[in-house]
Design a protein around this motif. Structure first.
Motif, PDB file in Angstrom:
ATOM      1  N   ALA A 439       0.789  -1.164  -0.025  1.00 33.67           N
ATOM      2  CA  ALA A 439       0.010   0.033  -0.170  1.00 33.67           C
ATOM      3  C   ALA A 439       0.773   1.260  -0.123  1.00 33.67           C
ATOM      4  CB  ALA A 439      -0.846  -0.092   1.126  1.00 33.67           C
ATOM      5  N   ALA A 440       1.883   1.207   0.865  1.00 26.99           N
ATOM      6  CA  ALA A 440       2.913   2.319   0.819  1.00 26.99           C
ATOM      7  C   ALA A 440       3.546   2.671  -0.470  1.00 26.99           C
ATOM      8  CB  ALA A 440       3.752   2.354   2.004  1.00 26.99           C
ATOM      9  N   ASP A 441       4.082   1.463  -0.884  1.00 28.11           N
ATOM     10  CA  ASP A 441       4.848   1.586  -2.240  1.00 28.11           C
ATOM     11  C   ASP A 441       3.854   1.918  -3.430  1.00 28.11           C
ATOM     12  OD1 ASP A 441       7.275   0.930  -3.342  1.00 28.11           O
ATOM     13  OD2 ASP A 441       6.257  -0.458  -4.729  1.00 28.11           O
ATOM     14  N   GLU A 442       2.496   1.869  -3.458  1.00 31.35           N
ATOM     15  CA  GLU A 442       1.787   2.313  -4.419  1.00 31.35           C
ATOM     16  C   GLU A 442       1.425   3.734  -4.079  1.00 31.35           C
ATOM     17  OE1 GLU A 442      -1.902  -0.213  -3.775  1.00 31.35           O
ATOM     18  OE2 GLU A 442      -0.991  -1.794  -5.049  1.00 31.35           O
ATOM     19  N   ALA A 443       1.149   4.181  -3.087  1.00 27.87           N
ATOM     20  CA  ALA A 443       0.983   5.601  -2.589  1.00 27.87           C
ATOM     21  C   ALA A 443       2.447   6.475  -3.238  1.00 27.87           C
ATOM     22  CB  ALA A 443       0.726   5.829  -1.127  1.00 27.87           C
ATOM     23  N   MET A 444       3.652   5.858  -2.925  1.00 24.31           N
ATOM     24  CA  MET A 444       4.747   6.341  -3.290  1.00 24.31           C
ATOM     25  C   MET A 444       4.875   6.417  -4.835  1.00 24.31           C
ATOM     26  SD  MET A 444       8.670   5.287  -2.844  1.00 24.31           S
ATOM     27  CE  MET A 444       8.438   4.067  -4.250  1.00 24.31           C
ATOM     28  N   TYR A 445       4.484   5.518  -5.571  1.00 24.30           N
ATOM     29  CA  TYR A 445       4.352   5.837  -7.015  1.00 24.30           C
ATOM     30  C   TYR A 445       3.375   6.742  -7.493  1.00 24.30           C
ATOM     31  CZ  TYR A 445       7.976   2.341  -7.948  1.00 24.30           C
ATOM     32  OH  TYR A 445       9.201   1.489  -7.867  1.00 24.30           O
ATOM     33  N   ASP A 446       2.409   6.794  -6.762  1.00 24.74           N
ATOM     34  CA  ASP A 446       1.281   7.737  -7.189  1.00 24.74           C
ATOM     35  C   ASP A 446       1.984   9.074  -6.785  1.00 24.74           C
ATOM     36  OD1 ASP A 446      -1.114   9.018  -7.285  1.00 24.74           O
ATOM     37  OD2 ASP A 446      -2.099   8.557  -5.748  1.00 24.74           O
ATOM     38  N   ALA A 447       2.776   9.414  -5.831  1.00 28.53           N
ATOM     39  CA  ALA A 447       3.444  10.564  -5.788  1.00 28.53           C
ATOM     40  C   ALA A 447       4.329  11.084  -6.963  1.00 28.53           C
ATOM     41  CB  ALA A 447       3.971  10.782  -4.414  1.00 28.53           C
ATOM     42  N   LYS A 448       5.064   9.782  -7.224  1.00 28.35           N
ATOM     43  CA  LYS A 448       6.035   9.948  -8.535  1.00 28.35           C
ATOM     44  C   LYS A 448       5.197  10.476  -9.586  1.00 28.35           C
ATOM     45  CE  LYS A 448       9.862   7.579  -7.002  1.00 28.35           C
ATOM     46  NZ  LYS A 448      10.930   8.663  -7.160  1.00 28.35           N
ATOM     47  N   GLU A 449       4.094   9.786  -9.882  1.00 26.34           N
ATOM     48  CA  GLU A 449       3.437  10.026 -11.223  1.00 26.34           C
ATOM     49  C   GLU A 449       2.651  11.489 -11.177  1.00 26.34           C
ATOM     50  OE1 GLU A 449       0.783   6.671 -11.506  1.00 26.34           O
ATOM     51  OE2 GLU A 449       2.421   5.411 -11.884  1.00 26.34           O
ATOM     52  N   SER A 450       2.479  11.831  -9.882  1.00 21.16           N
ATOM     53  CA  SER A 450       1.564  13.100  -9.761  1.00 21.16           C
ATOM     54  C   SER A 450       2.522  14.478  -9.879  1.00 21.16           C
ATOM     55  CB  SER A 450       0.985  13.179  -8.399  1.00 21.16           C
ATOM     56  OG  SER A 450       0.114  12.411  -8.412  1.00 21.16           O
ATOM     57  N   GLY A 451       4.012  14.046 -10.221  1.00 17.04           N
ATOM     58  CA  GLY A 451       4.983  15.119 -10.334  1.00 17.04           C
ATOM     59  C   GLY A 451       6.321  15.246  -9.364  1.00 17.04           C
ATOM     60  N   ARG A 452       6.204  14.172  -8.365  1.00 13.41           N
ATOM     61  CA  ARG A 452       7.329  13.961  -7.431  1.00 13.41           C
ATOM     62  C   ARG A 452       7.515  15.045  -6.544  1.00 13.41           C
ATOM     63  NH1 ARG A 452      10.465   9.972  -9.866  1.00 13.41           N
ATOM     64  NH2 ARG A 452      10.030   9.900 -12.176  1.00 13.41           N
ATOM     65  N   ASN A 453       8.225  14.887  -5.288  1.00 16.60           N
ATOM     66  CA  ASN A 453       8.552  15.767  -4.305  1.00 16.60           C
ATOM     67  C   ASN A 453       7.079  15.919  -3.794  1.00 16.60           C
ATOM     68  OD1 ASN A 453       9.667  17.800  -2.256  1.00 16.60           O
ATOM     69  ND2 ASN A 453       9.309  19.313  -3.774  1.00 16.60           N
ATOM     70  N   LEU A 454       6.380  14.706  -3.426  1.00 18.80           N
ATOM     71  CA  LEU A 454       4.942  14.957  -2.853  1.00 18.80           C
ATOM     72  C   LEU A 454       4.876  14.023  -1.846  1.00 18.80           C
ATOM     73  CD1 LEU A 454       2.705  15.269  -6.113  1.00 18.80           C
ATOM     74  CD2 LEU A 454       3.259  17.145  -4.534  1.00 18.80           C
ATOM     75  N   VAL A 455       3.791  13.822  -0.854  1.00 15.22           N
ATOM     76  CA  VAL A 455       3.455  13.024  -0.120  1.00 15.22           C
ATOM     77  C   VAL A 455       2.211  12.371  -0.484  1.00 15.22           C
ATOM     78  CG1 VAL A 455       3.155  12.449   2.411  1.00 15.22           C
ATOM     79  CG2 VAL A 455       5.022  13.692   1.852  1.00 15.22           C
ATOM     80  N   LYS A 456       2.019  11.259  -0.613  1.00 11.01           N
ATOM     81  CA  LYS A 456       0.523  10.666  -1.188  1.00 11.01           C
ATOM     82  C   LYS A 456       0.351   9.592   0.142  1.00 11.01           C
ATOM     83  CE  LYS A 456      -0.588  12.651  -4.879  1.00 11.01           C
ATOM     84  NZ  LYS A 456      -1.822  13.452  -4.900  1.00 11.01           N
ATOM     85  N   ALA A 457      -0.804   9.554   0.749  1.00 10.39           N
ATOM     86  CA  ALA A 457      -1.479   8.879   1.987  1.00 10.39           C
ATOM     87  C   ALA A 457      -2.533   8.068   1.721  1.00 10.39           C
ATOM     88  CB  ALA A 457      -1.280   9.407   3.230  1.00 10.39           C
ATOM     89  N   ARG A 458      -2.439   6.740   2.387  1.00 10.87           N
ATOM     90  CA  ARG A 458      -3.678   5.783   2.319  1.00 10.87           C
ATOM     91  C   ARG A 458      -3.995   5.393   3.450  1.00 10.87           C
ATOM     92  NH1 ARG A 458      -2.863   2.206  -3.402  1.00 10.87           N
ATOM     93  NH2 ARG A 458      -2.425   3.850  -4.884  1.00 10.87           N
TER      94      ARG A 458
END
Length: 471
Positions: A439-458
């Motif tokens: 789940a955390a890995d998927e959220a991290m890739y979501d952050a990368k696809e959204s432009g990087r330098n982000l925090v995505k949470a689930r």
């Protein structure tokens, strides 16, 4: 260095030398030299441990302390000057030997340091005894050899008993540090061998002959394997001084009862020295072995470059922590962190700079988590953090703090880099670590696809994963 601090140091030297000299003088038998003269060893030990004391006012303060002790106990000024000149010659020789070997400051940390301590003690003892022997020969026409052997043996014994205690003891930084070190487990570990050593005292008083001196060897060796070097040194000093005092009074019946000569005193000093040196040597070897074991443990458990947990150690400890948290039904957050465009940093600035970026990032991340949390390097530029007992708000704050710190501090360091972070949080950790990592890995890739330098949470509370990853 302020005038006040120097005055305090000189006053400490004066008081220590005066007190030690008085103890040696007041406990000696009439007409004989001190049974245990520790003033020289204390003075040299302080200089070895704290080189700031190596200056001419220190020698002056020490000389005043020596002379004051002799004059207060009725010695003539000429005799006091002669005896204490020999004392200062021995200490000075030890300091010069330290200077020549470039071993200042000196700490007793391993077997090699113990060998050098023995060499320094022997050199200082010989210097003191030789000076005293020459003075006895020239002024009083007494035997140079007798003085050399007697003074040398007693001085060497004092150095080998006192120096280990000064050079190995760690002074607590405060009451909190003292409480941390003196746990009930530590006290219990120390007390058993110490009590075994103390139990040898009444037994030794009932035994006649030299066997009384060697009786505590098994207990002292047990102490050496269970307690620290300074504690072992302290026990050895206490036993040795007690043995010398009992031998002088004839209660241990070492040699012919009621009769004392130079050879018997020398033999007793050598025996006590060897008995005390054995446990100290074992304690140093044990400390060295434990240090090697800690280094080996660290090499296995921690990543050599970044200092955080290695992949295997993190996965194992995180799984164990999750089991404990599931028993208490405490919330858990897992962060997956990946440095953005890290390959470009290596290609542009070189791998040495890339290593520095990784180490700096790991330090920043570690600074922003608590001691109960786990942080590890999974491989390359990818890291993970397990936040135990953490609310969703706190987990989000930690992730954002790491992200913003990486932006600001890496830019200030000259090599700008960012990090993408995925957060998986669960209120009741019934999921295995693999599911949280997915789940955390998927959220991290979501952050990368959204432009990087982000925090995505689930929030994955109640979610049952459909796929798993291996550790």
């Amino acid at each position: 260095m302020t005038r006040t601090s120097r005055t305090v140091r000189l006053l400490i030297v004066f008081v220590v030398v005066l007190a030690a000299a008085l103890v040696g003088i007041l406990t000696r038998a009439p007409g004989l030299l001190a049974t245990f003269w520790c003033a020289n060893a204390l003075l040299l030990g302080m200089m070895m441990r704290w080189p700031v004391l190596i200056e001419w006012p220190t020698w002056l303060a020490a000389m005043v302390g020596y002379l004051s002790a002799d004059l207060l106990t009725g010695s003539s000024l000429s005799m006091a000057v002669q005896l204490n000149s020999a004392n200062l010659v021995g200490v000075t020789f030890g300091v010069l030997l330290l200077r020549c070997t470039k071993r200042i400051p000196f700490r007793l940390v391993d077997s090699n340091a113990l060998v050098w301590m023995v060499i320094l003690g022997a050199g200082s003892a010989i210097a003191t005894a030789s000076t005293a022997g020459l003075l006895d020969r020239v002024i009083r026409e007494e035997s140079f050899t007798d003085t050399l052997v007697h003074w040398g043996s007693t001085e060497f014994m004092a150095y080998l008993l006192v120096l280990p205690l000064i050079l190995s003891v760690t002074i607590p930084s405060g009451f909190a540090d003292l409480r941390r070190k003196l746990t009930w487990r530590t006290i219990g570990t120390m007390m058993v061998p110490l009590l075994a050593t103390a139990a040898c005292v009444p037994i030794a008083l009932r035994i006649e002959g030299p066997i009384a001196l060697v009786l505590p060897i098994p207990a002292l060796l047990w102490c050496a394997t269970r307690i620290s070097v300074p504690s072992t040194a302290f026990v050895s000093v206490v036993w040795s001084v007690w043995s010398l005092m009992m031998a002088d009074t004839g209660r241990l019946d070492v040699g012919e009862q009621g009769h004392t000569n130079w050879s018997e005193d020398v033999i007793t000093s050598i025996a006590v020295t060897l008995i005390a040196l054995g446990p100290i040597a074992v304690a140093c070897a044990t400390q060295e072995r434990r240090a090697a074991e800690r280094e080996l443990f660290r090499a296995v458990e921690y990543d050599n470059l970044t200092g955080v947990l290695s992949r295997g150690a993190f996965l194992r400890q995180a799984e164990e922590q999750l089991k404990r948290e599931s028993e208490t039904q405490s919330p858990v957050g897992l962060l997956m962190l990946d440095l953005d465009h890290f390959k470009n940093i290596n290609d542009t600035h070189g791998h040495m700079t890339g290593d520095t970026v990784l180490a700096d990032f790991a330090a920043r991340a570690a600074d922003r988590v608590s001691g109960a949390d786990l942080i590890g390097r999974l491989g390359g530029e990818e890291f993970a953090v397990l936040l135990t007992g953490s609310s969703f708000a706190r987990a989000s704050e930690v992730a954002e703090a790491i992200r913003s710190a990486q932006v600001e501090e890496s830019t200030a360091s000259g090599v700008a880099s960012t990090v993408s972070i995925g957060l998986a949080w669960v209120d009741h950790p019934t999921l295995r670590l693999a599911a949280l990592m997915i789940a955390a890995d998927e959220a991290m890739y979501d952050a990368k696809e959204s432009g990087r330098n982000l925090v995505k949470a689930r929030d994955v509370s109640g979610v049952v994963p459909k796929r798993h990853i291996s550790g």
